[in-house]
Design an enzyme around this catalytic site. Structure first.
Site, PDB file in Angstrom:
ATOM      1  N   ASP A   7      12.027 -26.590  68.582  1.00  0.00           N
ATOM      2  CA  ASP A   7      13.370 -27.123  68.812  1.00  0.00           C
ATOM      3  C   ASP A   7      14.307 -26.430  67.826  1.00  0.00           C
ATOM      4  O   ASP A   7      13.907 -25.465  67.146  1.00  0.00           O
ATOM      5  CB  ASP A   7      13.392 -28.663  68.730  1.00  0.00           C
ATOM      6  N   HIS A   8      15.543 -26.918  67.741  1.00  0.00           N
ATOM      7  CA  HIS A   8      16.524 -26.277  66.850  1.00  0.00           C
ATOM      8  C   HIS A   8      16.067 -26.292  65.392  1.00  0.00           C
ATOM      9  O   HIS A   8      16.364 -25.366  64.644  1.00  0.00           O
ATOM     10  CB  HIS A   8      17.883 -26.974  66.997  1.00  0.00           C
ATOM     11  N   CYS A  64       9.018 -27.853  64.900  1.00  0.00           N
ATOM     12  CA  CYS A  64      10.274 -28.607  64.901  1.00  0.00           C
ATOM     13  C   CYS A  64      10.677 -28.792  63.442  1.00  0.00           C
ATOM     14  O   CYS A  64      10.137 -28.102  62.571  1.00  0.00           O
ATOM     15  CB  CYS A  64      10.157 -29.918  65.680  1.00  0.00           C
ATOM     16  N   GLY A  65      11.590 -29.672  63.158  1.00  0.00           N
ATOM     17  CA  GLY A  65      12.057 -29.811  61.781  1.00  0.00           C
ATOM     18  C   GLY A  65      10.928 -30.175  60.834  1.00  0.00           C
ATOM     19  O   GLY A  65      10.744 -29.553  59.789  1.00  0.00           O
ATOM     20  N   THR A  66      10.161 -31.171  61.217  1.00  0.00           N
ATOM     21  CA  THR A  66       9.031 -31.619  60.391  1.00  0.00           C
ATOM     22  C   THR A  66       7.685 -31.174  60.938  1.00  0.00           C
ATOM     23  O   THR A  66       6.676 -31.247  60.228  1.00  0.00           O
ATOM     24  CB  THR A  66       8.997 -33.160  60.351  1.00  0.00           C
ATOM     25  N   GLY A  67       7.649 -30.834  62.210  1.00  0.00           N
ATOM     26  CA  GLY A  67       6.377 -30.574  62.903  1.00  0.00           C
ATOM     27  C   GLY A  67       5.757 -31.851  63.453  1.00  0.00           C
ATOM     28  O   GLY A  67       4.765 -31.797  64.180  1.00  0.00           O
ATOM     29  N   ILE A  68       6.352 -32.982  63.115  1.00  0.00           N
ATOM     30  CA  ILE A  68       5.729 -34.257  63.477  1.00  0.00           C
ATOM     31  C   ILE A  68       5.975 -34.606  64.952  1.00  0.00           C
ATOM     32  O   ILE A  68       5.030 -34.834  65.719  1.00  0.00           O
ATOM     33  CB  ILE A  68       6.218 -35.388  62.549  1.00  0.00           C
ATOM     34  N   GLY A  69       7.242 -34.652  65.339  1.00  0.00           N
ATOM     35  CA  GLY A  69       7.551 -35.051  66.724  1.00  0.00           C
ATOM     36  C   GLY A  69       6.897 -34.134  67.741  1.00  0.00           C
ATOM     37  O   GLY A  69       6.335 -34.586  68.755  1.00  0.00           O
ATOM     38  N   HIS A  97     -13.320 -27.101  62.090  1.00  0.00           N
ATOM     39  CA  HIS A  97     -13.848 -28.445  62.363  1.00  0.00           C
ATOM     40  C   HIS A  97     -13.337 -29.051  63.663  1.00  0.00           C
ATOM     41  O   HIS A  97     -14.085 -29.737  64.358  1.00  0.00           O
ATOM     42  CB  HIS A  97     -13.479 -29.405  61.226  1.00  0.00           C
ATOM     43  N   ASN A  98     -12.039 -28.854  63.940  1.00  0.00           N
ATOM     44  CA  ASN A  98     -11.414 -29.537  65.084  1.00  0.00           C
ATOM     45  C   ASN A  98     -11.213 -28.622  66.285  1.00  0.00           C
ATOM     46  O   ASN A  98     -10.756 -29.094  67.332  1.00  0.00           O
ATOM     47  CB  ASN A  98     -10.040 -30.123  64.699  1.00  0.00           C
ATOM     48  N   ARG A 132     -22.165 -31.177  64.967  1.00  0.00           N
ATOM     49  CA  ARG A 132     -21.477 -32.408  64.536  1.00  0.00           C
ATOM     50  C   ARG A 132     -19.984 -32.344  64.844  1.00  0.00           C
ATOM     51  O   ARG A 132     -19.373 -33.346  65.212  1.00  0.00           O
ATOM     52  CB  ARG A 132     -21.730 -32.694  63.050  1.00  0.00           C
ATOM     53  N   HIS A 133     -19.422 -31.159  64.747  1.00  0.00           N
ATOM     54  CA  HIS A 133     -17.996 -31.029  65.067  1.00  0.00           C
ATOM     55  C   HIS A 133     -17.772 -31.103  66.576  1.00  0.00           C
ATOM     56  O   HIS A 133     -16.787 -31.700  67.027  1.00  0.00           O
ATOM     57  CB  HIS A 133     -17.443 -29.724  64.495  1.00  0.00           C
ATOM     58  N   ARG A 136     -17.872 -34.743  67.530  1.00  0.00           N
ATOM     59  CA  ARG A 136     -16.645 -35.471  67.144  1.00  0.00           C
ATOM     60  C   ARG A 136     -15.472 -35.096  68.043  1.00  0.00           C
ATOM     61  O   ARG A 136     -14.657 -35.954  68.407  1.00  0.00           O
ATOM     62  CB  ARG A 136     -16.319 -35.171  65.672  1.00  0.00           C
TER      63      ARG A 136
HETATM   64  C1  RB5 Z   1      15.509 -32.829  64.825  1.00  0.00           C
HETATM   65  O1  RB5 Z   1      16.592 -33.155  64.026  1.00  0.00           O
HETATM   66  C2  RB5 Z   1      14.217 -33.381  64.233  1.00  0.00           C
HETATM   67  O2  RB5 Z   1      14.181 -34.751  64.399  1.00  0.00           O
HETATM   68  C3  RB5 Z   1      13.020 -32.715  64.860  1.00  0.00           C
HETATM   69  O3  RB5 Z   1      13.110 -31.346  64.681  1.00  0.00           O
HETATM   70  C4  RB5 Z   1      11.666 -33.123  64.320  1.00  0.00           C
HETATM   71  O4  RB5 Z   1      11.657 -33.055  62.935  1.00  0.00           O
HETATM   72  C5  RB5 Z   1      11.124 -34.383  64.826  1.00  0.00           C
HETATM   73  O5  RB5 Z   1       9.996 -34.792  64.528  1.00  0.00           O
END
Ligand code: RB5
Length: 143
Positions: A7-8, A64-69, A97-98, A132-133, A136
């Site tokens: 994303d941006h 993405c910004g955090t990689g989380i979403g 492993h994964n 084992r991997h 899992r």
């Molecule tokens: C965008 O602002 C931000 O929320 C997205 O890049 C990401 O970090 C979400 O997890």
């Protein structure tokens, strides 16, 4: 073939990764986004997940910004194992492993130098194939 998506918040880091892949002669397909304009990370996570599950690409890199979403979204797909990494140890371990098929990173978390090393580690580390991997990983797919 490596599927790329961002994303941006991950756009600038994706450009750095593309530069590295170009230098290495590693083929990729970029599923967007293509600018710093605000957009929604699930769009690109879904495109990259489909490209892998359809066999068009072997692995993916999502930013993405955090990689989380973007990693949460990709991991909704059965058969996708997206690993959010901010260090080389994790990138190596998640391949060994994964058998992770997507590397996720945060464009606002890791700098370009480290990110390239993480990509290099992820792409060059094979799955260990240990029983084992494998057991899992199979367990991930059942509720
Ligand atoms: C965008 O602002 C931000 O929320 C997205 O890049 C990401 O970090 C979400 O997890």
């Amino acid at each position: 073939m490596i599927a790329l998506g961002c994303d941006h918040g991950g756009y600038e880091l994706k450009l750095e990764i593309k530069k590295y892949l170009d230098e290495q002669g590693i083929a990729y397909k970029d599923f967007g986004c293509n600018s710093l304009e605000s957009t929604d990370y699930p769009i690109y996570a879904k495109k990259v997940a489909h490209a892998i599950l359809d066999g068009e690409c072997d692995k993916g890199i999502l930013i993405c910004g955090t990689g989380i979403g973007i990693s949460i979204t990709a991991n909704k797909f059965k058969g996708i194992r997206a690993a959010l990494c901010s260090d080389c140890f994790s990138a190596e371990a998640t391949r060994l492993h994964n058998d992770a098929n997507i590397l996720a990173m945060g464009g606002r978390v890791v700098g370009p130098g480290l990110a390239v090393k993480i990509v290099e580690t992820f792409l060059n580390t094979p799955f260990s194939g240990d029983a084992r991997h494998m057991r899992r990983i199979a367990q991930i797919e059942t509720e």
